[in-house]
Design a protein around this motif. Structure first.
Motif, PDB file in Angstrom:
ATOM      1  N   TYR A 214       0.830  -1.186   0.000  1.00 45.18           N
ATOM      2  CA  TYR A 214       0.000   0.000   0.000  1.00 45.18           C
ATOM      3  C   TYR A 214       0.873   1.248   0.000  1.00 45.18           C
ATOM      4  O   TYR A 214       2.006   1.224   0.469  1.00 45.18           O
ATOM      5  CB  TYR A 214      -0.881   0.032   1.258  1.00 45.18           C
ATOM      6  CG  TYR A 214      -2.004  -0.973   1.271  1.00 45.18           C
ATOM      7  CD1 TYR A 214      -1.756  -2.329   1.455  1.00 45.18           C
ATOM      8  CD2 TYR A 214      -3.320  -0.566   1.112  1.00 45.18           C
ATOM      9  CE1 TYR A 214      -2.788  -3.245   1.481  1.00 45.18           C
ATOM     10  CE2 TYR A 214      -4.371  -1.471   1.139  1.00 45.18           C
ATOM     11  CZ  TYR A 214      -4.094  -2.811   1.317  1.00 45.18           C
ATOM     12  OH  TYR A 214      -5.122  -3.718   1.335  1.00 45.18           O
TER      13      TYR A 214
ATOM     14  N   TYR B  97       1.097   4.851   1.746  1.00 43.89           N
ATOM     15  CA  TYR B  97       0.622   5.613   2.893  1.00 43.89           C
ATOM     16  C   TYR B  97       1.232   7.018   2.855  1.00 43.89           C
ATOM     17  O   TYR B  97       2.355   7.204   2.407  1.00 43.89           O
ATOM     18  CB  TYR B  97       1.076   4.967   4.213  1.00 43.89           C
ATOM     19  CG  TYR B  97       0.296   3.758   4.616  1.00 43.89           C
ATOM     20  CD1 TYR B  97       0.521   2.526   4.028  1.00 43.89           C
ATOM     21  CD2 TYR B  97      -0.669   3.843   5.611  1.00 43.89           C
ATOM     22  CE1 TYR B  97      -0.210   1.410   4.411  1.00 43.89           C
ATOM     23  CE2 TYR B  97      -1.399   2.731   6.001  1.00 43.89           C
ATOM     24  CZ  TYR B  97      -1.158   1.521   5.395  1.00 43.89           C
ATOM     25  OH  TYR B  97      -1.884   0.433   5.778  1.00 43.89           O
TER      26      TYR B  97
ATOM     27  N   TYR C  94       1.872  10.195   5.606  1.00 43.82           N
ATOM     28  CA  TYR C  94       1.838  10.780   6.945  1.00 43.82           C
ATOM     29  C   TYR C  94       2.434  12.186   6.853  1.00 43.82           C
ATOM     30  O   TYR C  94       3.174  12.499   5.911  1.00 43.82           O
ATOM     31  CB  TYR C  94       2.693   9.961   7.934  1.00 43.82           C
ATOM     32  CG  TYR C  94       2.029   8.724   8.468  1.00 43.82           C
ATOM     33  CD1 TYR C  94       1.901   7.589   7.668  1.00 43.82           C
ATOM     34  CD2 TYR C  94       1.541   8.675   9.761  1.00 43.82           C
ATOM     35  CE1 TYR C  94       1.292   6.438   8.159  1.00 43.82           C
ATOM     36  CE2 TYR C  94       0.935   7.533  10.268  1.00 43.82           C
ATOM     37  CZ  TYR C  94       0.816   6.424   9.459  1.00 43.82           C
ATOM     38  OH  TYR C  94       0.209   5.295   9.946  1.00 43.82           O
TER      39      TYR C  94
ATOM     40  N   HIS D  34      -4.278   6.451   2.868  1.00 43.64           N
ATOM     41  CA  HIS D  34      -3.544   5.364   2.234  1.00 43.64           C
ATOM     42  C   HIS D  34      -4.389   4.767   1.116  1.00 43.64           C
ATOM     43  O   HIS D  34      -5.621   4.945   1.079  1.00 43.64           O
ATOM     44  CB  HIS D  34      -3.110   4.288   3.237  1.00 43.64           C
ATOM     45  CG  HIS D  34      -4.210   3.399   3.720  1.00 43.64           C
ATOM     46  ND1 HIS D  34      -5.060   3.754   4.742  1.00 43.64           N
ATOM     47  CD2 HIS D  34      -4.594   2.159   3.323  1.00 43.64           C
ATOM     48  CE1 HIS D  34      -5.908   2.762   4.975  1.00 43.64           C
ATOM     49  NE2 HIS D  34      -5.666   1.786   4.125  1.00 43.64           N
TER      50      HIS D  34
ATOM     51  N   ARG E 236       4.173   0.116   2.128  1.00 43.43           N
ATOM     52  CA  ARG E 236       4.205  -0.948   3.127  1.00 43.43           C
ATOM     53  C   ARG E 236       3.229  -2.056   2.764  1.00 43.43           C
ATOM     54  O   ARG E 236       2.116  -1.788   2.316  1.00 43.43           O
ATOM     55  CB  ARG E 236       3.834  -0.366   4.486  1.00 43.43           C
ATOM     56  CG  ARG E 236       3.865  -1.356   5.628  1.00 43.43           C
ATOM     57  CD  ARG E 236       3.596  -0.685   6.947  1.00 43.43           C
ATOM     58  NE  ARG E 236       2.238  -0.161   7.045  1.00 43.43           N
ATOM     59  CZ  ARG E 236       1.634   0.088   8.191  1.00 43.43           C
ATOM     60  NH1 ARG E 236       2.253  -0.157   9.318  1.00 43.43           N
ATOM     61  NH2 ARG E 236       0.430   0.580   8.219  1.00 43.43           N
ATOM     62  N   ALA E 237       3.639  -3.302   2.988  1.00 41.60           N
ATOM     63  CA  ALA E 237       2.758  -4.440   2.764  1.00 41.60           C
ATOM     64  C   ALA E 237       1.713  -4.498   3.870  1.00 41.60           C
ATOM     65  O   ALA E 237       1.947  -4.071   4.997  1.00 41.60           O
ATOM     66  CB  ALA E 237       3.565  -5.741   2.736  1.00 41.60           C
ATOM     67  N   SER E 238       0.547  -5.044   3.541  1.00 38.08           N
ATOM     68  CA  SER E 238      -0.539  -5.106   4.523  1.00 38.08           C
ATOM     69  C   SER E 238      -0.183  -5.967   5.718  1.00 38.08           C
ATOM     70  O   SER E 238      -0.733  -5.801   6.800  1.00 38.08           O
ATOM     71  CB  SER E 238      -1.813  -5.635   3.868  1.00 38.08           C
ATOM     72  OG  SER E 238      -1.588  -6.934   3.360  1.00 38.08           O
ATOM     73  N   SER E 239       0.760  -6.888   5.559  1.00 40.15           N
ATOM     74  CA  SER E 239       1.154  -7.760   6.667  1.00 40.15           C
ATOM     75  C   SER E 239       2.286  -7.172   7.496  1.00 40.15           C
ATOM     76  O   SER E 239       2.700  -7.757   8.490  1.00 40.15           O
ATOM     77  CB  SER E 239       1.603  -9.114   6.122  1.00 40.15           C
ATOM     78  OG  SER E 239       2.686  -8.933   5.217  1.00 40.15           O
ATOM     79  N   ASP E 240       2.782  -6.018   7.117  1.00 38.80           N
ATOM     80  CA  ASP E 240       3.950  -5.421   7.769  1.00 38.80           C
ATOM     81  C   ASP E 240       3.505  -4.272   8.664  1.00 38.80           C
ATOM     82  O   ASP E 240       2.815  -3.360   8.214  1.00 38.80           O
ATOM     83  CB  ASP E 240       4.924  -4.918   6.707  1.00 38.80           C
ATOM     84  CG  ASP E 240       6.262  -4.518   7.289  1.00 38.80           C
ATOM     85  OD1 ASP E 240       7.128  -4.088   6.512  1.00 38.80           O
ATOM     86  OD2 ASP E 240       6.447  -4.636   8.519  1.00 38.80           O
ATOM     87  N   TYR E 241       3.915  -4.328   9.918  1.00 38.51           N
ATOM     88  CA  TYR E 241       3.544  -3.263  10.845  1.00 38.51           C
ATOM     89  C   TYR E 241       4.457  -2.050  10.722  1.00 38.51           C
ATOM     90  O   TYR E 241       4.074  -0.943  11.024  1.00 38.51           O
ATOM     91  CB  TYR E 241       3.632  -3.768  12.286  1.00 38.51           C
ATOM     92  CG  TYR E 241       2.679  -4.891  12.580  1.00 38.51           C
ATOM     93  CD1 TYR E 241       3.080  -6.211  12.514  1.00 38.51           C
ATOM     94  CD2 TYR E 241       1.367  -4.619  12.938  1.00 38.51           C
ATOM     95  CE1 TYR E 241       2.193  -7.240  12.794  1.00 38.51           C
ATOM     96  CE2 TYR E 241       0.492  -5.641  13.216  1.00 38.51           C
ATOM     97  CZ  TYR E 241       0.907  -6.947  13.140  1.00 38.51           C
ATOM     98  OH  TYR E 241       0.039  -7.958  13.415  1.00 38.51           O
ATOM     99  N   LYS E 242       5.669  -2.277  10.293  1.00 45.52           N
ATOM    100  CA  LYS E 242       6.682  -1.242  10.404  1.00 45.52           C
ATOM    101  C   LYS E 242       6.512  -0.155   9.348  1.00 45.52           C
ATOM    102  O   LYS E 242       6.227  -0.436   8.197  1.00 45.52           O
ATOM    103  CB  LYS E 242       8.062  -1.874  10.291  1.00 45.52           C
ATOM    104  CG  LYS E 242       8.392  -2.791  11.459  1.00 45.52           C
ATOM    105  CD  LYS E 242       9.670  -3.568  11.206  1.00 45.52           C
ATOM    106  CE  LYS E 242       9.390  -4.750  10.316  1.00 45.52           C
ATOM    107  NZ  LYS E 242      10.570  -5.621  10.201  1.00 45.52           N
ATOM    108  N   LEU E 243       6.695   1.073   9.770  1.00 45.13           N
ATOM    109  CA  LEU E 243       6.728   2.211   8.857  1.00 45.13           C
ATOM    110  C   LEU E 243       8.178   2.616   8.653  1.00 45.13           C
ATOM    111  O   LEU E 243       8.900   2.811   9.618  1.00 45.13           O
ATOM    112  CB  LEU E 243       5.949   3.391   9.450  1.00 45.13           C
ATOM    113  CG  LEU E 243       4.449   3.242   9.599  1.00 45.13           C
ATOM    114  CD1 LEU E 243       3.879   4.418  10.374  1.00 45.13           C
ATOM    115  CD2 LEU E 243       3.785   3.131   8.238  1.00 45.13           C
TER     116      LEU E 243
ATOM    117  N   PHE F 272      10.343   5.552   7.408  1.00 47.13           N
ATOM    118  CA  PHE F 272      10.270   6.971   7.066  1.00 47.13           C
ATOM    119  C   PHE F 272      11.540   7.399   6.353  1.00 47.13           C
ATOM    120  O   PHE F 272      12.633   7.201   6.850  1.00 47.13           O
ATOM    121  CB  PHE F 272      10.120   7.820   8.332  1.00 47.13           C
ATOM    122  CG  PHE F 272       8.783   7.720   8.999  1.00 47.13           C
ATOM    123  CD1 PHE F 272       8.508   6.691   9.880  1.00 47.13           C
ATOM    124  CD2 PHE F 272       7.796   8.661   8.758  1.00 47.13           C
ATOM    125  CE1 PHE F 272       7.269   6.594  10.501  1.00 47.13           C
ATOM    126  CE2 PHE F 272       6.567   8.584   9.374  1.00 47.13           C
ATOM    127  CZ  PHE F 272       6.299   7.553  10.240  1.00 47.13           C
TER     128      PHE F 272
END
Lengths: 110, 114
Positions: free
Chosen positions: A32, A34, A36, A49, A91-98, A100
């Motif tokens: 995706y 995103y 910020y 997003h 970011r992949a939908s399964s990945d929590y990490k952003l 920057f």
């Protein structure tokens, strides 16, 4: 995460639309886009997003090209309070990490 | 909801001192994380947690410890502060399906190590 490329800075006139570009030429099918932003000295704030369709919410619109290799964040009527650093993140939908990068410093001028 | 809260807002430490930065959220979010931001740079991930009792390292974990004994709290411990750890620290949280939900950030803790 795929890497993104954004301009270092841009100016915008108050009341006009601000168009922020982002290149993400190595984006994968499950990733995706995103956006910020970080207003001076504050924590980052989520804007919007999307995956492949254009998206709109009360803050902004997100336009993603058909090949998904780039996108544009549109602030329809920029105000002085929109002055901030804007981060485009993939970011992949399964990945929590952003992850920057340096972002784009947007200055809205009266 | 208070959202994500961080304490203290400012802290000055001497080299070698230890301290704990506090982070709490009242949104029942499973995922929490710590970032640091050095002047003129983007945020870098230090540690993260996908639920109580589960933690993992991020991009820059050295010199920091975390634990997650409750869903609400995610403290960050500096074991022996060094000048290189002078930075602004942000805590964030989100629902577990993080790919489809935004992360909420706290206001930050500004740490100076002399």
């Amino acid at each position: 995460d795929a890497k993104t490329t954004q301009p270092t800075s841009m100016d915008c006139a108050e009341g006009r639309a601000a168009n922020l570009p982002c290149n993400h030429s190595t984006i994968s099918g499950n990733e995706y886009v995103y956006w910020y932003r970080q207003i001076h000295s504050q924590g980052p704030q989520y804007i919007i997003h999307g995956l492949k369709n254009n998206e709109t919410n009360e803050m902004a619109s997100l336009i993603i090209t058909e090949d998904r290799k780039s996108s544009t964040l549109i602030l329809p009527h920029a105000t002085l309070r929109d002055t901030a650093v804007y981060y485009c993140i993939v970011r992949a939908s399964s990945d929590y990490k952003l992850s920057f990068g340096a972002g784009t410093t947007v200055t809205v001028r009266a | 909801n208070a959202g994500v809260t961080q304490t203290p807002k400012f802290q000055v430490l001497k080299t070698g001192q230890s301290m704990t930065l506090q982070c709490a959220q009242d949104m029942n979010h499973e995922y929490m994380s710590w970032y640091r931001q050095d002047p003129g740079m983007g945020l870098r991930l230090i540690h993260y947690s996908v639920g109580a009792g589960i933690t993992d390292q991020g991009e820059v974990p050295n010199g920091y410890n975390v634990s997650r004994s409750t869903t609400e709290d995610f403290p960050l411990r500096l074991l022996s502060a060094a000048p290189s750890q002078t930075s602004v620290y942000f805590c964030a949280s989100s629902r577990r399906l993080a790919g489809l939900h935004e992360q909420y950030f706290g206001p930050g803790t500004r740490l100076t190590v002399t």
